[in-house]
Design an enzyme around this catalytic site. Structure first.
Site, PDB file in Angstrom:
ATOM      1  N   ARG A  84      -2.911  -7.305  -2.415  1.00 29.09           N
ATOM      2  CA  ARG A  84      -2.401  -7.817  -0.995  1.00 29.09           C
ATOM      3  C   ARG A  84      -0.971  -7.564  -0.935  1.00 29.09           C
ATOM      4  O   ARG A  84      -0.221  -8.022  -1.860  1.00 29.09           O
ATOM      5  CB  ARG A  84      -2.786  -9.464  -0.647  1.00 29.09           C
ATOM      6  CG  ARG A  84      -2.068 -10.014   0.140  1.00 29.09           C
ATOM      7  CD  ARG A  84      -2.720  -9.367   1.583  1.00 29.09           C
ATOM      8  NE  ARG A  84      -2.021 -10.120   2.825  1.00 29.09           N
ATOM      9  CZ  ARG A  84      -1.144 -10.008   3.576  1.00 29.09           C
ATOM     10  NH1 ARG A  84      -0.023  -8.987   3.121  1.00 29.09           N
ATOM     11  NH2 ARG A  84      -0.749 -10.735   4.699  1.00 29.09           N
ATOM     12  N   ASP A  89       2.543  -8.554   7.026  1.00 29.30           N
ATOM     13  CA  ASP A  89       1.269  -8.673   7.523  1.00 29.30           C
ATOM     14  C   ASP A  89       1.090  -7.920   8.500  1.00 29.30           C
ATOM     15  O   ASP A  89       1.612  -7.803   9.642  1.00 29.30           O
ATOM     16  CB  ASP A  89       1.321 -10.431   7.953  1.00 29.30           C
ATOM     17  CG  ASP A  89      -0.319 -10.842   8.261  1.00 29.30           C
ATOM     18  OD1 ASP A  89      -0.884 -10.091   7.705  1.00 29.30           O
ATOM     19  OD2 ASP A  89      -0.155 -12.144   8.804  1.00 29.30           O
ATOM     20  N   GLU A  92      -4.893  -7.035  11.724  1.00 30.13           N
ATOM     21  CA  GLU A  92      -6.108  -7.011  11.409  1.00 30.13           C
ATOM     22  C   GLU A  92      -6.800  -5.790  12.148  1.00 30.13           C
ATOM     23  O   GLU A  92      -6.389  -5.543  13.299  1.00 30.13           O
ATOM     24  CB  GLU A  92      -7.088  -8.411  11.709  1.00 30.13           C
ATOM     25  CG  GLU A  92      -6.523  -9.733  10.754  1.00 30.13           C
ATOM     26  CD  GLU A  92      -6.511  -9.517   9.506  1.00 30.13           C
ATOM     27  OE1 GLU A  92      -7.495  -9.038   9.155  1.00 30.13           O
ATOM     28  OE2 GLU A  92      -5.523 -10.117   8.934  1.00 30.13           O
ATOM     29  N   ARG A 128      -6.634 -12.123  -4.814  1.00 29.77           N
ATOM     30  CA  ARG A 128      -6.026 -10.896  -5.069  1.00 29.77           C
ATOM     31  C   ARG A 128      -4.383 -10.972  -5.699  1.00 29.77           C
ATOM     32  O   ARG A 128      -3.976 -11.920  -5.424  1.00 29.77           O
ATOM     33  CB  ARG A 128      -5.915 -10.621  -3.337  1.00 29.77           C
ATOM     34  CG  ARG A 128      -6.990 -10.633  -2.795  1.00 29.77           C
ATOM     35  CD  ARG A 128      -6.905  -9.944  -1.223  1.00 29.77           C
ATOM     36  NE  ARG A 128      -6.246 -11.063  -0.335  1.00 29.77           N
ATOM     37  CZ  ARG A 128      -6.068 -11.250   0.744  1.00 29.77           C
ATOM     38  NH1 ARG A 128      -6.525 -10.015   1.440  1.00 29.77           N
ATOM     39  NH2 ARG A 128      -5.348 -12.096   1.298  1.00 29.77           N
TER      40      ARG A 128
END
Length: 197
Positions: A84, A89, A92, A128
């Site tokens: 990750r 970020d 999605e 992760r």
């Protein structure tokens, strides 16, 4: 400028941006916000592969780029890690620009021969490995942020040794209104996940 040309010129754009921001911080410091992400030119090593000197190298597992901030890598001993990305970020997959962000990350990794170096900073609640990721062009998180393909993840800045680089790259994308910053009112990925739990 088409997408392919932009991708090839990213390292040059990143360095030019840092030079400009460095000049701004030296000559116009009173005009900058007190917590701006301006990065001094002396700290430019984070944008180059030199910032990854001494870090372990991994192969990106084929077809493992899940989205714009998650990949799988294989160590020299054959161990597979799910990574990750620290610092950012990405949208999605079901969000606007989610697929584009994933595809952009694939192209960045391909340009680096699908070899990366990792600075591991944490393990998340899903097990992760959280890491800064470097390819032959520098910090991948900065490359994504400067193209508007990911947001600087302020909530986890403390787990990102090179957060100032990522934030500075994001400022460039904001100013250029590219990627996610074409529409600054897009729902942020962390808000999207919270709403869809």
């Amino acid at each position: 400028m088409n997408f392919a040309a932009l991708t090839k010129s990213l390292p040059i754009i990143a360095i030019a941006t840092l030079v400009w921001y460095g000049w701004q911080s030296k000559t116009h410091s009173d005009a900058l916000l007190p917590n701006s992400a301006t990065v001094d030119l002396a700290d430019m090593k984070f944008q180059t592969e030199d910032g990854a000197k001494g870090l372990p190298e991994f192969d990106v597992v084929p077809n493992s780029v899940h989205d714009g901030d998650t990949i799988r890598v294989r160590s020299e001993s054959g161990q597979i890690l799910k990574i990750r990305f620290a610092c950012i970020d990405a949208p999605e997959l079901k969000q606007p620009l989610g697929i584009e962000s994933r595809n952009y990350l694939r192209s960045l990794l391909n340009q680096g021969g699908n070899k990366v170096k990792l600075r591991i900073v944490d393990t998340d609640r899903y097990g992760r490995t959280v890491a800064e990721v470097w390819n032959s062009h520098g910090l991948v998180q900065s490359q994504e942020a400067i193209a508007g393909m990911a947001y600087a993840y302020d909530q986890y800045a403390k787990n990102c040794p090179n957060f100032a680089a990522v934030k500075s790259s994001e400022k460039t994308a904001i100013n250029e209104k590219i990627g996610v910053w074409k529409n600054p009112n897009l729902e942020r990925p962390w808000e999207y996940r919270k709403r869809n739990r």
